[in-house]
Design an enzyme around this catalytic site. Structure first.
Site, PDB file in Angstrom:
ATOM      1  CB  THR A 124      -0.961  -0.007   1.049  1.00  0.00           C
ATOM      2  OG1 THR A 124      -1.365  -0.916   1.183  1.00  0.00           O
ATOM      3  CG2 THR A 124      -1.458   0.991   1.398  1.00  0.00           C
ATOM      4  CE  LYS A 144      -5.489  -0.775   2.052  1.00  0.00           C
ATOM      5  NZ  LYS A 144      -4.267  -1.521   2.253  1.00  0.00           N
ATOM      6  CE  LYS A 183       2.097   2.393   3.823  1.00  0.00           C
ATOM      7  NZ  LYS A 183       1.775   0.997   3.605  1.00  0.00           N
TER       8      LYS A 183
END
Length: 342
Positions: free
Chosen positions: A140, A216, A291
């Site tokens: 990611t 995402k 994050k």
């Protein structure tokens, strides 16, 4: 596009590989056609993913693994001795593998690993196999870094690159029930789906390369905001004297219902077995939530997309992440930081 369920049959055998005849040759003389695989990144997510992949592969296939933590690679080999080889570096993985999966922590890790794999651009000439590679990055990271890596792979014509971030956490990785959101050209979707279905339950094609990450990050942006809002709403009601379970039950049949209220409620005792009911242990770590939120905000700014709540939420997550009684906990620990009753 509709998600795909796990494939029951093994991946269709590919063409024979071109083998360099030297002491590093590690295949048998079996008449079966073998496929070589590479897996880079044996962290909390990558390790069980690689284990599930190896378990689903035909016995004659070989999986080359590599991680900067050599102890993790050695442990993996000890636990999965058949059909596994430890590569000395990531370039060796690229040279010897037709299908390469990466699961790495940060954008600079992805950039660095792919630079080492793709340079010099001679994989098709000097490698263990002359086939064009399939690179699947499950990290990611921000879409711009991913697109830069994809451009390097595609312009050098050494392989096809797709982004395939996942949802489901460590538990999903261990159980093989992950959901992958992929960004890929239409002609590579079927092949990528067959690969990813050996490590997960669903594969959702969201568009061209970069779309998986964009989906995402949009989802996790919403999740991060919902998590704070749920903690605030629960704290509000409890401070007013409402019963926590009654309040959560009402929310979860009303318009405030969301994943943090229904599945991962931040109030201890409301959901049995939730991180909040285990001292906020396990779950989706506060540092990971922070994050992903940072990545989403960065990507939105690069696209000149206006956000109303993102930076306020990010400042709060940073505050919670640095609080001594919240470090390393599930992100629902924001309730504790608000002063919620435990």
């Amino acid at each position: 596009m509709r998600g795909f369920s796990a494939m029951a049959s093994p991946l269709r055998r590919m063409a024979p590989i071109t083998v360099r005849q030297n002491s590093r040759r590690c295949f048998s003389n079996s008449p079966n056609l073998q496929v070589t695989w590479g897996f880079i990144g044996l962290g909390r997510m990558g390790y069980p993913m690689a284990r599930n992949l190896r378990a689903k592969l035909p016995a004659e296939d070989v999986l080359f693994i590599q991680d900067i933590n050599t102890a993790a690679s050695k442990k993996f080999l000890e636990e999965n001795p058949e059909g596994v080889r430890i590569a000395s570096n990531v370039r060796e993985v690229a040279e010897k593998s037709e299908n390469i999966i990466t699961v790495l922590p940060e954008p600079h890790h992805v950039s660095g690993v792919y630079k080492q794999m793709l340079e010099p651009p001679s994989l098709l000439k000097d490698g263990f196999t002359a086939k064009e590679r399939l690179f699947i990055d499950c990290s990611t990271i921000d879409p711009m870094t991913s697109q830069s890596v994809a451009s390097a792979a595609h312009s050098s014509k050494q392989g096809r690159f797709i982004d395939a971030p996942m949802s489901g956490g460590v538990v999903g990785a261990q159980a093989g029930t992950l959901t992958f959101m992929i960004g890929a050209a239409p002609d590579v979707v079927d092949k990528a789906t067959k690969v990813l279905s050996m490590m997960g339950r669903r594969v959702l094609h969201l568009g061209e390369q970069g779309a998986g990450l964009q989906g995402k990050l949009a989802n996790n942006y919403l999740l991060a905001l919902n998590n704070i809002a749920t903690a605030e709403a629960m704290n509000m009601g409890i401070q007013w004297g409402l019963d926590p379970k009654a309040l959560a039950g009402m929310i979860n049949i009303s318009t405030g219902k969301c994943w943090p209220s229904e599945v991962n409620n931040p109030v201890p005792g409301v959901i049995e077995g939730s991180p909040a009911s285990r001292g906020y242990e396990g779950g989706f770590g506060i540092s990971l939530a922070s994050k992903d939120l940072k990545l989403a905000i960065k990507a939105a700014k690069e696209s000149k997309i206006k956000l109303a709540l993102g930076e306020t939420a990010q400042a709060f997550y940073t505050e919670v992440e640095n609080a001594e009684n919240c470090k390393g906990r599930d992100f629902s620990v924001v309730y504790r930081h608000l002063g919620g009753k435990e």
